[in-house]
Design an enzyme around this catalytic site. Sequence first.
Site, PDB file in Angstrom:
ATOM      1  N   ASN A  37       0.840  -1.195   0.000  1.00  0.00           N
ATOM      2  CA  ASN A  37       0.000   0.000   0.000  1.00  0.00           C
ATOM      3  C   ASN A  37       0.876   1.247   0.000  1.00  0.00           C
ATOM      4  O   ASN A  37       1.962   1.271   0.598  1.00  0.00           O
ATOM      5  CB  ASN A  37      -1.047   0.006   1.126  1.00  0.00           C
ATOM      6  CG  ASN A  37      -0.501  -0.269   2.502  1.00  0.00           C
ATOM      7  OD1 ASN A  37       0.578  -0.833   2.661  1.00  0.00           O
ATOM      8  ND2 ASN A  37      -1.246   0.132   3.517  1.00  0.00           N
ATOM      9  N   GLU A  44       0.343   5.201   0.714  1.00  0.00           N
ATOM     10  CA  GLU A  44      -0.612   6.211   1.177  1.00  0.00           C
ATOM     11  C   GLU A  44      -0.179   7.610   0.731  1.00  0.00           C
ATOM     12  O   GLU A  44       0.895   7.791   0.169  1.00  0.00           O
ATOM     13  CB  GLU A  44      -0.754   6.103   2.706  1.00  0.00           C
ATOM     14  CG  GLU A  44      -1.299   4.732   3.092  1.00  0.00           C
ATOM     15  CD  GLU A  44      -1.669   4.620   4.559  1.00  0.00           C
ATOM     16  OE1 GLU A  44      -1.251   5.453   5.374  1.00  0.00           O
ATOM     17  OE2 GLU A  44      -2.410   3.654   4.868  1.00  0.00           O
ATOM     18  N   CYS A  56      -4.072   0.713  -2.468  1.00  0.00           N
ATOM     19  CA  CYS A  56      -3.922  -0.559  -1.758  1.00  0.00           C
ATOM     20  C   CYS A  56      -2.820  -1.418  -2.374  1.00  0.00           C
ATOM     21  O   CYS A  56      -2.495  -1.296  -3.556  1.00  0.00           O
ATOM     22  CB  CYS A  56      -5.222  -1.356  -1.818  1.00  0.00           C
ATOM     23  SG  CYS A  56      -6.575  -0.634  -0.909  1.00  0.00           S
ATOM     24  N   GLU A  96      -2.916  -4.568  -3.200  1.00  0.00           N
ATOM     25  CA  GLU A  96      -3.371  -5.438  -4.294  1.00  0.00           C
ATOM     26  C   GLU A  96      -3.392  -4.684  -5.617  1.00  0.00           C
ATOM     27  O   GLU A  96      -2.999  -5.206  -6.659  1.00  0.00           O
ATOM     28  CB  GLU A  96      -4.783  -5.974  -4.015  1.00  0.00           C
ATOM     29  CG  GLU A  96      -4.904  -6.805  -2.758  1.00  0.00           C
ATOM     30  CD  GLU A  96      -5.286  -5.979  -1.540  1.00  0.00           C
ATOM     31  OE1 GLU A  96      -4.692  -4.894  -1.321  1.00  0.00           O
ATOM     32  OE2 GLU A  96      -6.165  -6.413  -0.804  1.00  0.00           O
ATOM     33  N   CYS A 145     -10.284  -5.024  -0.608  1.00  0.00           N
ATOM     34  CA  CYS A 145     -11.402  -4.080  -0.482  1.00  0.00           C
ATOM     35  C   CYS A 145     -12.198  -4.045  -1.789  1.00  0.00           C
ATOM     36  O   CYS A 145     -11.787  -4.626  -2.804  1.00  0.00           O
ATOM     37  CB  CYS A 145     -10.880  -2.687  -0.129  1.00  0.00           C
ATOM     38  SG  CYS A 145     -10.197  -1.796  -1.544  1.00  0.00           S
ATOM     39  N   CYS A 184     -10.333  -2.774  -4.922  1.00  0.00           N
ATOM     40  CA  CYS A 184      -9.372  -3.767  -5.438  1.00  0.00           C
ATOM     41  C   CYS A 184     -10.099  -4.917  -6.124  1.00  0.00           C
ATOM     42  O   CYS A 184      -9.631  -5.441  -7.138  1.00  0.00           O
ATOM     43  CB  CYS A 184      -8.475  -4.286  -4.314  1.00  0.00           C
ATOM     44  SG  CYS A 184      -7.322  -3.032  -3.739  1.00  0.00           S
TER      45      CYS A 184
HETATM   46  N1  THU Z   1      -5.381  -1.626   2.308  1.00  0.00           N
HETATM   47  C1  THU Z   1      -4.757  -2.444   1.419  1.00  0.00           C
HETATM   48  O1  THU Z   1      -3.623  -2.199   1.011  1.00  0.00           O
HETATM   49  N2  THU Z   1      -5.440  -3.537   1.008  1.00  0.00           N
HETATM   50  C2  THU Z   1      -6.680  -3.896   1.429  1.00  0.00           C
HETATM   51  O2  THU Z   1      -7.223  -4.887   0.970  1.00  0.00           O
HETATM   52  C3  THU Z   1      -7.382  -3.071   2.405  1.00  0.00           C
HETATM   53  C4  THU Z   1      -6.708  -1.835   2.829  1.00  0.00           C
HETATM   54  C5  THU Z   1      -4.643  -0.446   2.789  1.00  0.00           C
HETATM   55  C6  THU Z   1      -5.205   0.877   2.353  1.00  0.00           C
HETATM   56  C7  THU Z   1      -4.678   1.783   3.442  1.00  0.00           C
HETATM   57  O3  THU Z   1      -3.350   2.156   3.100  1.00  0.00           O
HETATM   58  C8  THU Z   1      -4.620   0.901   4.669  1.00  0.00           C
HETATM   59  O4  THU Z   1      -4.657  -0.443   4.197  1.00  0.00           O
HETATM   60  C9  THU Z   1      -5.757   1.117   5.642  1.00  0.00           C
HETATM   61  O5  THU Z   1      -6.988   1.052   5.019  1.00  0.00           O
END
Ligand code: THU
Length: 147
Positions: A51, A53, A62, A64, A95, A98
């Site tokens: 991920n 941010e 994310c 994925e 999520c 994704c």
């Molecule tokens: N996140 C992912 O990388 N993958 C997921 O399937 C769910 C959430 C990340 C997004 C964000 O950077 C952090 O997790 C919190 O939501």
Amino acid sequence: MKTIPPFPAPTRRRLEKTARAAVRAAYAPYSKFPVGSAVLAGSGKIYSGCNVENASYGLCNCAERTAVFSAVAAGEREIKAVVVYTPTPLPNAPCGACRQVIHEFGPLAAVIGICDSAERIETTHDRLQPVAFGPRNLRQRRTAGAR
Ligand code: THU
């Protein structure tokens, strides 16, 4: 949860190892929720993602999607499996955003969630998003209703 269709054990081990390693690159200063991912593409190659941010929170990407986009940027057009690793006691599934991105390239992809316990999610994309919107929907002819 149901088990996914037969998947070569060595490939699965490599995928899971890659997802676990990918979390080290996670950039998650805001959520403090690092995620690693690995994708098995049509060529048989494995691509990783984490991920990423952003100070403008809505732009967070994310793990994925990072992995899928890396595969596509390398020329892949098919996704066979997605692994998501979180350093948590319980596993997580991708999520909604994704799932939509996975659908584009891997409507039947295996989806595996792993964590730091023996708990795991083993499913397939079509079970996570059974009535998805995808390329086929756009290929439909337009009816007279569109004005
Ligand atoms: N996140 C992912 O990388 N993958 C997921 O399937 C769910 C959430 C990340 C997004 C964000 O950077 C952090 O997790 C919190 O939501």
